[in-house]
Design a protein around this motif. Sequence first.
Motif, mmCIF file in Angstrom:
data_model
loop_
_atom_site.group_PDB
_atom_site.id
_atom_site.type_symbol
_atom_site.label_atom_id
_atom_site.label_comp_id
_atom_site.label_asym_id
_atom_site.label_seq_id
_atom_site.Cartn_x
_atom_site.Cartn_y
_atom_site.Cartn_z
ATOM 1 N N ALA A 61 -3.815 0.359 -3.323
ATOM 2 C CA ALA A 61 -3.312 -0.897 -2.639
ATOM 3 C C ALA A 61 -3.046 -1.896 -3.927
ATOM 4 O O ALA A 61 -4.040 -1.930 -4.672
ATOM 5 C CB ALA A 61 -4.444 -1.306 -1.749
ATOM 6 N N ARG B 155 -11.946 -1.164 -7.526
ATOM 7 C CA ARG B 155 -10.868 -1.902 -8.256
ATOM 8 C C ARG B 155 -10.812 -1.686 -9.520
ATOM 9 O O ARG B 155 -11.648 -1.599 -10.318
ATOM 10 C CB ARG B 155 -11.355 -3.487 -7.941
ATOM 11 C CG ARG B 155 -11.409 -4.083 -6.567
ATOM 12 C CD ARG B 155 -10.168 -4.257 -6.144
ATOM 13 N NE ARG B 155 -10.140 -4.690 -4.475
ATOM 14 C CZ ARG B 155 -10.198 -4.019 -3.364
ATOM 15 N NH1 ARG B 155 -10.479 -2.751 -3.508
ATOM 16 N NH2 ARG B 155 -10.173 -4.459 -2.254
ATOM 17 N N LYS C 169 -9.170 4.257 -3.659
ATOM 18 C CA LYS C 169 -10.716 4.719 -3.141
ATOM 19 C C LYS C 169 -11.405 3.769 -3.035
ATOM 20 O O LYS C 169 -10.892 2.407 -2.329
ATOM 21 C CB LYS C 169 -11.376 5.777 -4.083
ATOM 22 C CG LYS C 169 -10.566 6.981 -4.117
ATOM 23 C CD LYS C 169 -11.059 8.111 -3.390
ATOM 24 C CE LYS C 169 -9.929 9.463 -3.340
ATOM 25 N NZ LYS C 169 -10.036 10.085 -4.509
ATOM 26 N N ASP C 170 -12.660 3.733 -3.587
ATOM 27 C CA ASP C 170 -13.512 2.258 -3.260
ATOM 28 C C ASP C 170 -13.578 1.575 -4.399
ATOM 29 O O ASP C 170 -14.577 0.404 -4.487
ATOM 30 C CB ASP C 170 -15.078 2.929 -2.815
ATOM 31 C CG ASP C 170 -15.013 3.497 -1.607
ATOM 32 O OD1 ASP C 170 -14.469 2.985 -0.504
ATOM 33 O OD2 ASP C 170 -15.672 4.608 -1.342
ATOM 34 N N GLY D 26 -6.568 -1.323 -5.731
ATOM 35 C CA GLY D 26 -7.708 -0.728 -4.852
ATOM 36 C C GLY D 26 -7.266 0.648 -4.934
ATOM 37 O O GLY D 26 -6.240 1.193 -4.558
ATOM 38 N N ILE E 98 -3.678 -5.236 -4.888
ATOM 39 C CA ILE E 98 -4.345 -6.249 -4.469
ATOM 40 C C ILE E 98 -3.683 -7.797 -4.729
ATOM 41 O O ILE E 98 -3.517 -8.594 -4.388
ATOM 42 C CB ILE E 98 -5.920 -6.272 -4.872
ATOM 43 C CG1 ILE E 98 -6.401 -4.820 -4.486
ATOM 44 C CG2 ILE E 98 -6.667 -7.393 -4.435
ATOM 45 C CD1 ILE E 98 -6.809 -4.785 -2.962
ATOM 46 N N ILE F 288 0.830 -1.071 0.095
ATOM 47 C CA ILE F 288 -0.220 -0.094 0.102
ATOM 48 C C ILE F 288 0.912 1.157 -0.073
ATOM 49 O O ILE F 288 1.895 1.252 0.861
ATOM 50 C CB ILE F 288 -0.888 0.049 1.172
ATOM 51 C CG1 ILE F 288 -1.761 -1.152 1.170
ATOM 52 C CG2 ILE F 288 -1.770 1.108 1.332
ATOM 53 C CD1 ILE F 288 -2.774 -1.303 2.357
ATOM 54 N N ASP G 63 -12.182 -0.785 5.383
ATOM 55 C CA ASP G 63 -11.074 -0.291 4.885
ATOM 56 C C ASP G 63 -11.317 -0.893 3.395
ATOM 57 O O ASP G 63 -11.091 -2.215 2.976
ATOM 58 C CB ASP G 63 -9.756 -0.836 5.625
ATOM 59 C CG ASP G 63 -8.592 -0.103 4.556
ATOM 60 O OD1 ASP G 63 -8.766 0.467 3.822
ATOM 61 O OD2 ASP G 63 -7.296 -0.278 5.396
ATOM 62 N N PRO G 64 -11.297 0.229 2.378
ATOM 63 C CA PRO G 64 -11.474 -0.255 0.874
ATOM 64 C C PRO G 64 -10.594 -1.047 0.596
ATOM 65 O O PRO G 64 -10.486 -1.623 -0.582
ATOM 66 C CB PRO G 64 -11.967 0.897 0.359
ATOM 67 C CG PRO G 64 -11.522 2.226 1.258
ATOM 68 C CD PRO G 64 -11.333 1.419 2.645
ATOM 69 N N LEU G 65 -9.244 -1.019 1.164
ATOM 70 C CA LEU G 65 -8.107 -1.416 0.414
ATOM 71 C C LEU G 65 -7.836 -2.762 0.720
ATOM 72 O O LEU G 65 -6.855 -3.367 0.465
ATOM 73 C CB LEU G 65 -7.109 -0.415 0.622
ATOM 74 C CG LEU G 65 -7.009 0.879 0.107
ATOM 75 C CD1 LEU G 65 -5.813 1.759 0.362
ATOM 76 C CD2 LEU G 65 -7.599 0.746 -1.194
ATOM 77 N N THR G 66 -8.706 -3.374 1.886
ATOM 78 C CA THR G 66 -8.204 -4.781 2.198
ATOM 79 C C THR G 66 -8.929 -5.776 1.410
ATOM 80 O O THR G 66 -9.974 -5.400 0.739
ATOM 81 C CB THR G 66 -9.093 -4.989 3.575
ATOM 82 O OG1 THR G 66 -10.256 -4.539 3.807
ATOM 83 C CG2 THR G 66 -8.245 -4.432 4.553
ATOM 84 N N GLN G 67 -8.734 -6.810 1.294
ATOM 85 C CA GLN G 67 -9.233 -8.019 0.310
ATOM 86 C C GLN G 67 -10.688 -8.193 0.511
ATOM 87 O O GLN G 67 -10.947 -8.410 1.798
ATOM 88 C CB GLN G 67 -8.396 -9.257 0.544
ATOM 89 C CG GLN G 67 -7.060 -9.104 0.514
ATOM 90 C CD GLN G 67 -6.286 -9.332 -0.932
ATOM 91 O OE1 GLN G 67 -6.904 -9.808 -1.721
ATOM 92 N NE2 GLN G 67 -5.192 -8.647 -1.173
#
Lengths: 84, 635
Positions: free
Chosen positions: A39, A56, A53-54, A51, A41, A11, B198-202
């Motif tokens: 992030a 993918r 913001k919200d 990822g 993923i 991240i 947390d939007p960045l977690t899987q």
Amino acid sequence: MFLSTCHNGYIGTITKIHGDDKVKRFLFSLGCAEGDEVALISVLGGNYIVGIKDSRFALDKSLAGKIELSQPGFRRRHRGMRGR
Amino acid sequence: MNNNLRIALTGNPNSGKTTLFNKLTGSSEQVGNWAGVTVAPVIARMKKRYTDLNIDVLDLPGTYSISPYTPEEAFARKAIIDQTYDVIINVADGANLSRSLFFASQLLEIGKPVVIGLNKADVLAQRGDEVDLDLLSRRLGVTIIPIQASKGLGLNDLVQAAIAASAQVTEAKEALSDEDRRSMIDQLIDQVMIRQHDPLTQTFSDRLDRIFIHPIIGLISFFFIMWGVYAFAIEGLGGWLSDWINETLFGEMAPAVVDRLVENYGLSPILGNFLDQALIGGVGAVLGFIPIIMLLFFLLSLLEDSGYMSRVAVLLDKYFKRIGLSGKSIIPMIVGSGCAVPGVMATRTIENVDQRRMTAMLTPFVPCSAKLPVIALVSVAFFPQSSWVGPSTYVLAIVTIILGGLFLKKVFRNVDESHFIIELPEYRFPSLLQALERMWDQAKAFAYKAGTIIFVMSVLIWILQAFNFSGYTQDATSSFLAFISGRLNWLLIPLGMAGWQLITAVLTGFVAKENVVSTLAVLLAAGNSEALSTGVLSNYFNPITAYSFLLLNLFTPPCVAAIAALKNELKEPKWIWRTLLFQVSVGYLLAMTVSQIGSLIVYGEPLPSWWIAAIVGIIYVVIILYLTRRRPKNA
């Protein structure tokens, strides 16, 4: 460090987007701009699933190679803080 | 207050505008779970259950920003700037609030009344995130109504708010710079939103992606999913139902009724012949495919709604790049396996103009549902014991697309510089109701087509073959039709076939592909497609030339509707002509190659026309070499 060289789960914050204006503008409208948290993923078959913001997104390696991220340890927790 | 209002729906791609549109107007425009399902604006009247006023609703393609990137975004932008409406309902995606607000804040500056419908409020709730809508509404200076378009929740409030807002006087404001706008939105989100997740977690979607985008497992699952869809619709349940209609309903029951009418009730034999040939033979031969078409569209709709299509685009991108296309090219092709018209339209989400053109040129090679009757006819008549004919056309379509792509890549030359990025929406359980609606719509559309285009063509063909300059004739070879189509007979010589009936079938196929079957049924006086398969056709074909005839029909330009769609996408006349020439050439060359080489291999001797075919082949080789010759870039 570029997104294309990151490992899964990394991240970081976008420090610079390279490339022409058109690419920048498009990434920008998707919510991907300097100062944003990204992030990684997973990397699947040469595609980078990120990822931002919200959402993918899947991007190819050449685009991932244009997105420069901060070194580890620079992660900013809060959206809305931007370092200028 | 104005009695006639026009509301424009705007918002980010995949935020649910079309779902809302369908709910508000009772339309059934295509929806799907990927960004860019709606590529052209649609307008319809709002249902009276929401309001007594006459309200037109305009559904616009989604856009992320007023500064556009893709053509469909450019269109939405133009529509927004042109302002041919009274009020905007901006559909904000609750699952993606900050990006939605970025666009919303741009809209608020153009000086038109705006209301925000916060869609997918349920996704927010599921995640445990909370949004202070009152505060957000005050900060932006706009009414915000939480809605759930898929379930029709909150729509009444939204419509009332839009009507109220349309009376407001608004002024254009000075636009913020993009950077300032972003920091403004980011601060706003921090103030109004409490995040639990947390939007960045899987997520679960991420884990599914590991399967469906996996370079090996993903490819295998893609193969099985697509195979499952087509096998079930065409061979499985759909095929079984269609066989019953063809064999029992139109093969035995309907002709028996006509016979009885002629024998016992004094029906004129000419009329009986007309009913048998034109109606039961022509239209009936095609109607039998309704179950297959319904199932195919049902399954494709489920697939499109699940979120899987974007994953396929990612999975196949690296392969498609090699033939000069984008991973996104697969979406038009899968959609095109139902019907080439929406398939060609779906190319609009491809950003790179060359990739977009190439995809539009190649998509019609995918066998669409209208081609299935033609495939079935040849398969049943000449290869009754084998099941490879249908699948082989799909394999050939893939091979043709690959070779065509390689060829076009050489011709276009500058397609390397393109980036691939696609949004991956969260997977969701596809809506069965929506799929059923779509299936029903397709069945209606097909029945309508059978009742209009196919019926009219069948009648026309029947008349033209039953009359000549001196009146009604039993001898079709002296008819008007034989006279007209006979002029073009030479075109079939290199393919090793002959017969004005075949030329007519190919030509009527350009109007609608099903016409190939109905025309042959009418002309060969077979009564129905079952009878067609039991012998008459073998007067005209051997198995090799029959297969070649099939390819000729499948790989030449699809039908007028698809050509019109191509014209819409390619815009410049130059490109339309090139596309048609390309497709005609591909179809013709493929048919010629199969005829000539197939005959040589299977029957051990070349067709009498081998030397003509050789000349045609050499001419094409020269043309291809010329078009793909090495040239300096940007020459």
